[in-house]
Design an enzyme around this catalytic site. Structure first.
Site, PDB file in Angstrom:
ATOM      1  N   GLU A 293      28.074  46.645 -84.082  1.00 11.54           N
ATOM      2  CA  GLU A 293      28.880  46.794 -85.207  1.00 11.54           C
ATOM      3  C   GLU A 293      28.412  46.091 -86.788  1.00 11.54           C
ATOM      4  O   GLU A 293      28.888  46.524 -87.640  1.00 11.54           O
ATOM      5  CB  GLU A 293      30.384  46.285 -84.903  1.00 11.54           C
ATOM      6  CG  GLU A 293      30.487  44.664 -85.088  1.00 11.54           C
ATOM      7  CD  GLU A 293      30.007  44.296 -83.597  1.00 11.54           C
ATOM      8  OE1 GLU A 293      29.686  44.998 -82.673  1.00 11.54           O
ATOM      9  OE2 GLU A 293      30.539  42.941 -83.055  1.00 11.54           O
ATOM     10  N   ASP A 335       1.991  65.086-108.742  1.00 15.94           N
ATOM     11  CA  ASP A 335       1.284  66.072-109.658  1.00 15.94           C
ATOM     12  C   ASP A 335       0.078  65.323-110.074  1.00 15.94           C
ATOM     13  O   ASP A 335      -0.406  64.125-109.890  1.00 15.94           O
ATOM     14  CB  ASP A 335       1.979  66.423-110.849  1.00 15.94           C
ATOM     15  CG  ASP A 335       2.454  65.258-111.659  1.00 15.94           C
ATOM     16  OD1 ASP A 335       2.226  64.060-111.375  1.00 15.94           O
ATOM     17  OD2 ASP A 335       3.074  65.657-112.681  1.00 15.94           O
ATOM     18  N   ASP A 597       6.812  64.062-113.208  1.00 12.70           N
ATOM     19  CA  ASP A 597       7.585  63.603-114.269  1.00 12.70           C
ATOM     20  C   ASP A 597       8.093  64.941-115.090  1.00 12.70           C
ATOM     21  O   ASP A 597       8.644  64.556-116.045  1.00 12.70           O
ATOM     22  CB  ASP A 597       6.525  62.764-115.124  1.00 12.70           C
ATOM     23  CG  ASP A 597       5.193  63.436-115.434  1.00 12.70           C
ATOM     24  OD1 ASP A 597       5.186  64.711-114.951  1.00 12.70           O
ATOM     25  OD2 ASP A 597       4.367  62.973-116.244  1.00 12.70           O
ATOM     26  N   ASN A 665      23.780  42.642 -71.415  1.00 11.96           N
ATOM     27  CA  ASN A 665      24.969  41.764 -70.787  1.00 11.96           C
ATOM     28  C   ASN A 665      26.114  42.199 -70.774  1.00 11.96           C
ATOM     29  O   ASN A 665      26.749  41.858 -69.788  1.00 11.96           O
ATOM     30  CB  ASN A 665      24.956  40.472 -71.978  1.00 11.96           C
ATOM     31  CG  ASN A 665      23.841  39.429 -71.815  1.00 11.96           C
ATOM     32  OD1 ASN A 665      23.053  39.535 -70.977  1.00 11.96           O
ATOM     33  ND2 ASN A 665      23.630  38.473 -72.946  1.00 11.96           N
ATOM     34  N   ASN A 690      30.929  37.919 -78.896  1.00 17.96           N
ATOM     35  CA  ASN A 690      30.401  38.901 -79.658  1.00 17.96           C
ATOM     36  C   ASN A 690      30.131  38.412 -81.272  1.00 17.96           C
ATOM     37  O   ASN A 690      29.430  38.635 -81.857  1.00 17.96           O
ATOM     38  CB  ASN A 690      31.570  40.009 -79.698  1.00 17.96           C
ATOM     39  CG  ASN A 690      30.985  41.302 -80.612  1.00 17.96           C
ATOM     40  OD1 ASN A 690      29.822  41.712 -80.328  1.00 17.96           O
ATOM     41  ND2 ASN A 690      31.678  41.455 -81.451  1.00 17.96           N
TER      42      ASN A 690
HETATM   43  N1  LIG Z   1       1.418  72.067-124.418  1.00 14.14           N
HETATM   44  C1  LIG Z   1       0.833  73.170-123.577  1.00 14.14           C
HETATM   45  N2  LIG Z   1       0.384  74.403-124.347  1.00 14.14           N
HETATM   46  C2  LIG Z   1       0.003  75.305-123.706  1.00 14.14           C
HETATM   47  N3  LIG Z   1      -0.330  75.268-122.335  1.00 14.14           N
HETATM   48  C3  LIG Z   1       0.100  74.278-121.725  1.00 14.14           C
HETATM   49  C4  LIG Z   1       0.609  73.135-122.312  1.00 14.14           C
HETATM   50  N4  LIG Z   1       0.888  72.063-121.376  1.00 14.14           N
HETATM   51  C5  LIG Z   1       0.478  72.830-120.304  1.00 14.14           C
HETATM   52  N5  LIG Z   1      -0.100  73.962-120.494  1.00 14.14           N
HETATM   53  C6  LIG Z   1      -0.620  74.882-119.461  1.00 14.14           C
HETATM   54  O1  LIG Z   1       0.234  75.188-118.427  1.00 14.14           O
HETATM   55  C7  LIG Z   1      -0.359  74.433-117.234  1.00 14.14           C
HETATM   56  C8  LIG Z   1       0.461  73.708-116.303  1.00 14.14           C
HETATM   57  O2  LIG Z   1       1.224  72.673-116.962  1.00 14.14           O
HETATM   58  P1  LIG Z   1       0.906  71.144-116.386  1.00 14.14           P
HETATM   59  O3  LIG Z   1      -0.458  70.894-116.197  1.00 14.14           O
HETATM   60  O4  LIG Z   1       1.777  70.387-117.151  1.00 14.14           O
HETATM   61  O5  LIG Z   1       1.638  71.428-115.087  1.00 14.14           O
HETATM   62  P2  LIG Z   1       1.861  70.419-114.090  1.00 14.14           P
HETATM   63  O6  LIG Z   1       2.390  71.305-112.755  1.00 14.14           O
HETATM   64  O7  LIG Z   1       2.897  69.570-114.376  1.00 14.14           O
HETATM   65  O8  LIG Z   1       0.674  69.733-113.540  1.00 14.14           O
HETATM   66  P3  LIG Z   1       0.112  68.243-113.801  1.00 14.14           P
HETATM   67  O9  LIG Z   1       1.287  67.522-114.180  1.00 14.14           O
HETATM   68  O10 LIG Z   1      -0.561  68.061-112.381  1.00 14.14           O
HETATM   69  O11 LIG Z   1      -0.892  68.424-114.820  1.00 14.14           O
HETATM   70  C9  LIG Z   1      -1.567  73.642-117.590  1.00 14.14           C
HETATM   71  O12 LIG Z   1      -2.611  73.374-116.807  1.00 14.14           O
HETATM   72  C10 LIG Z   1      -1.893  74.331-119.081  1.00 14.14           C
HETATM   73  O13 LIG Z   1      -2.885  75.258-118.606  1.00 14.14           O
HETATM   74 MG   LIG Z   2       3.357  67.330-114.741  1.00 14.66          MG
END
Ligand SMILES: Nc1ncnc2c1ncn2[C@@H]1O[C@H](COP(=O)(O)OP(=O)(O)OP(=O)(O)O)[C@@H](O)[C@H]1O
Ligand SMILES: [Mg+2]
Length: 861
Positions: A293, A335, A597, A665, A690
């Protein structure tokens, strides 16, 4: 009018079609927002903006809730029977036992819950709201209908709200609709009859802002929001985690066992001893004695302790339950940007399509980054920080925000010769919308050879580890006032901008630590494969295989499940693909952590066994996470994993104790009752036994955990528990029956002496055995228990030995055992501990062989 609109609130269907003035009066608000006093009135009427549905109960209510525990009810029932048969002392003792255990449990839990709540306060999402005529940041839980809020890119929409003003405002509604593309919103009044879900001027809790700014008035909060309605009906809780599942299985196994045994004991005793009420009491006491419990209390103590330990290391645990999963996690998906790399991105080159430095490329990227109102990520910041550009006569007309499927962002500016659409984004996706190319200032048709050449340039940059964006443009022949993704076509490729994104100093060490702890790292990124490979090389992560988003798109679930295990880098992933990969890993039996993020990570963070985010992540990612790192450092994560394994270990100790020694037990007591002429232990003695046992065990959460235990993920394994019971249960019984024999035939014990002596023996073996079971290595010599555990165990043993010689002991029906009994007792206890220690050695050797065999079994997925 007033009452009418109040009814409107209840039905709520027309908020998007009401003229603003009516809306204000319906929500008893105004263009100035609410005052603190008005907000309080609203809160009393509509409650807090909380969709968890959990009401925070007062301390008194929490205390009273303890009495709804089935075990406590059984005990109350036992007290009632005692009173009916006139055993008042019995009843008083049972009630004291109830009070002691309820109070003990209550205080421990109350303390734990408050400590956990204090931690969460540190990371509560805030909203910017106008109260008393001023813009303020307040926790989103405090928002009420009628509040005026301001929204910008990256914010989570904190409640359902009607837009008052909006500029380039796009939201992501995938949490409600599953639709990943940005949805445009504006303040325009909607025609009557338009469904709320399609209203442009309405935003919903749980969605988030992709770009632009807006002001809005809150119409609904908490469970009355659209999201709240779903939450109430189906997603009340995120999917059951591995640990919870294991726990359920265990509880089920236990209750099945206890229930059948107790019924049997009752009938056998009632039939042969004919004292039905005594037999009933005896069986009830046995049930109480067998049930572990304290498990809920031990669990919550363990978890809070883990959560507090983690907070000192820089990680806030939002849901304490997830600590256990942290300890079981064997795959971590993350990522790339900001987790493995520093997020201190710098612009390196700005090249035209021929690979030469180009000022125009720089200027156009600058215009794009400068004017778009989406979340400025580090790429934009790097472009803006590179060098100040003169924007001349360029004025912004419109924008088409970024999304993770198009992977582009566009702005439209008016320049010397009309509107100019400038797009930058992932080179693949940018190339796809171009039909011409600018070379040395001359625009020609984009040929396959050009494509090849630009792709080559891009791949070379990537291979060296530079992140690359392409920039293209289109001169509009007719000026429009609104532009959309459909206008991104027939564009002219201008060139590339490249960035350096160095890996974290600490990444190399973290990768090693995780590998040494049996956790496999996988990278799920929206970025390019070659850059990611370079990053892996720099941080020392061995790449087993690479898979791109496009390849995944073509796979069915089965194929994906078969291959995910052999892949380290998943490149160019969309949010939906990230989620598919994560779920395939889960389905393959892994306990999966997901760290990210961005908005694009939020769905996977929510569904992973352990969702992890960082403090500077977007709101929606943080809201979806179980654990938030205050420092974006994988080493903190590793500490968390160890903490989780400690928690797991201490929880397991209690379970193994409960199922082997305590259960063993009680099993013997049940068995003995079948062929003794009297009860082997009186019901109240069982209950006291217990209680004492519980007190000695309540310090388990403070116990130390062996270093050697922490090296591998800890998974709940019901087979292991079963094997453990069958190996150690019988040993306990053997010793019980030896005691039995000695008492009956050497000491010629009568009922009272037998019960007393067995009570003492039972407590001693049952509690002292913790020192053997708590570790897989040699107790004391190699593995020290915590001082508190040592103290509580020894004190309880002392109490059990002294009790029969006291007045209280007489109340429980104890008599003085002869001194010679204690000599026999010492011998028995020592013999028992040694035998268990030897069995333990044998058991774990055999068990590790068993595990290896299980691992070698081909294709367990
Ligand atoms: N501000 C921006 N302007 C134009 N293209 C962008 C921008 N931000 C990201 N990208 C394009 O989009 C793609 C994916 O975005 P991002 O890298 O943020 O993806 P993610 O999945 O969050 O990957 P990670 O965080 O691992 O880099 C980038 O590799 C880039 O080619
Ligand atoms: Mg990212």
């Amino acid at each position: 009018m007033g009452t009418d609109s109040k009814n409107g609130i209840q039905s709520g269907a027309n908020f998007h079609t009401l003229p603003i003035e009516d809306l204000y009066s319906a929500l008893t608000s105004s263009a100035e927002g609410l005052t603190t006093g008005e907000a309080e009135t609203q809160r009393l009427q509509y409650g807090r903006n909380d969709i968890s549905g959990k009401k925070k109960h007062s301390a008194l209510l929490q205390f009273l809730e303890q009495f709804t525990n089935p075990l406590v009810l059984i005990l109350l029932f036992a007290a009632l029977i005692s009173i009916t048969v006139g055993e008042v002392t019995n009843a008083v003792i049972i009630i004291s036992i109830i009070l002691i255990s309820v109070v003990l449990d209550f205080f421990q839990r109350y303390k734990a819950e408050n400590a956990a709540a204090l931690l969460i306060k540190k990371i509560i999402t805030q909203a910017s709201v106008q109260r008393d005529g001023e813009e303020q940041e307040i926790p989103i839980g405090d928002l009420v209908p009628g509040d005026l809020i301001s929204l910008t890119a990256g914010d989570m929409i904190p409640a359902d709200a009607r837009l008052l003003t909006a500029r380039d405002f796009f939201v992501n509604e995938s949490s409600l609709t599953g639709e990943p593309y940005p949805v445009s919103k504006s303040e325009t009044l909607q025609d009557p009859g338009k469904p709320l879900a399609q209203a442009d001027n309405y935003v919903f809790l749980g969605t988030s802002v992709i770009s632009g700014t807006a002001r809005a008035i809150i119409t609904k909060t908490g469970l009355s929001t659209e999201y709240g309605k779903i939450a109430k009906t189906l997603v009340e809780r995120p999917p059951e985690t591995d640990f919870e599942h294991g726990l359920k299985q265990f509880s089920y196994l236990m209750s099945k066992f206890v229930f059948s045994l107790v019924i049997l004991v009752f009938f056998v005793n009632a039939l042969f001893k004919q004292d039905i009420l005594q037999s009933l009491l005896f069986s009830v006491a046995l049930a109480v004695g067998m049930t572990p419990e304290l498990l809920p209390m031990i669990l919550s103590l363990n978890m809070t302790k883990g959560a507090i330990a983690m907070s000192t290391k820089g990680a806030i645990v939002k849901h304490p339950e997830s600590i256990q999963n942290f300890g079981s996690m064997d795959v971590l998906c993350t990522d790339k940007t900001g987790t493995l790399t520093d997020n201190k991105i710098a612009l390196m080159k700005h090249l035209d399509t021929g690979g030469n430095d180009s000022e125009k490329v720089l200027l156009f990227s600058y215009i794009n980054s400068y004017f778009h109102t989406g979340l400025k990520n580090t790429l934009d910041e790097a472009i803006i920080a590179f060098q100040p550009e003169d924007l001349g006569t360029y004025r912004k007309i419109d924008e088409i925000p970024f999304d993770f499927i198009r992977r582009r962002t566009s702005v439209v500016v008016s320049g010397a010769s009309g509107h100019l659409l400038i797009t930058k984004g992932a080179p693949e996706e940018t190339m796809a919308i171009c039909t011409s190319v600018e070379k040395n200032g001359i625009v020609t048709r984009l040929t396959d050879a050009d494509r090849e050449q630009i792709l080559g340039l891009y791949n070379n940059q990537s291979r060296e580890g530079f992140r690359t964006l392409a920039v293209c443009y289109r001169t509009m022949t007719v000026d429009q006032s609104r532009y959309s993704a459909g206008d991104e076509q027939e564009m002219t490729m201008l060139g590339l901008v490249t960035f350096i994104d160095p890996p974290k100093e600490s990444a190399k060490e973290s990768v090693k630590l995780l590998a040494a702890s049996g956790i496999e790292l996988k990278i799920l990124t929206g970025d390019d494969e070659l850059v990611t490979q370079k990053t892996c090389e720099l941080i020392g992560l061995a790449v087993k295989g690479v898979l791109s988003g496009n390849q995944i798109e073509d796979m069915d679930q089965e194929t994906l499940s078969r291959v995910v295990g052999n892949i380290t880098i998943f490149s160019r992933m969309t949010p939906v693909q990230k989620n598919r990969v994560m779920n395939s890993l889960k389905r393959n039996g892994h306990v999966v952590g997901f760290m990210g993020d961005g908005i694009n990570d939020a769905p996977s963070i929510r569904e992973a066994d352990v969702g992890i985010s960082v403090e500077n992540a977007v709101d929606i990612a943080k809201e979806s996470a179980d654990i938030i790192l205050l420092k974006n450092d994988l080493r903190v994560l590793h500490e968390g994993v160890l903490e989780g394994r400690k928690t797991f270990s201490n929880t397991m100790k209690y379970i193994l104790m409960g199922t082997s020694s305590n259960f063993g037990n009680m099993f013997s007591v049940a068995g003995a009752s079948f062929f003794l002429g009297f009860l082997p232990m009186l019901p109240i003695q069982i209950l006291l036994n217990n209680l004492l046992y519980d007190i000695s065990e309540s310090t388990i959460p403070t116990d130390n955990v062996d270093e050697s235990y922490l090296g591998t993920p800890k998974k709940w394994d019901i087979e292991f528990i079963k094997k453990f019971i069958f190996a150690f249960g019988p040993i306990s019984s053997i010793f019980d029956f030896i005691t039995f024999f000695i008492l009956l035939f050497i000491f010629k014990a009568d009922a009272a002496l037998f019960q007393t002596a067995w009570f003492i023996e039972s407590i001693c073996t049952q509690t002292l055995i913790i020192f053997v079971i708590r570790t897989r290595i040699v107790p004391f010599y190699k593995s020290r228990p915590s001082m508190l555990l040592l103290a509580s165990t020894l004190v309880i043993v002392a109490i059990a030995c002294i009790l029969p010689f006291t007045v209280i002991g007489t109340l429980f029906g104890f008599v003085h055992p002869p001194v010679s009994f204690f000599a026999v007792l010492a011998g028995l206890v020592i013999g028992y501990l040694i035998l268990v220690e030897l069995t333990k050695k044998w058991f774990y050797r055999r068990y590790s062989l068993f595990i290896e065999r299980k691992r070698e079994m081909p294709n367990s997925h």
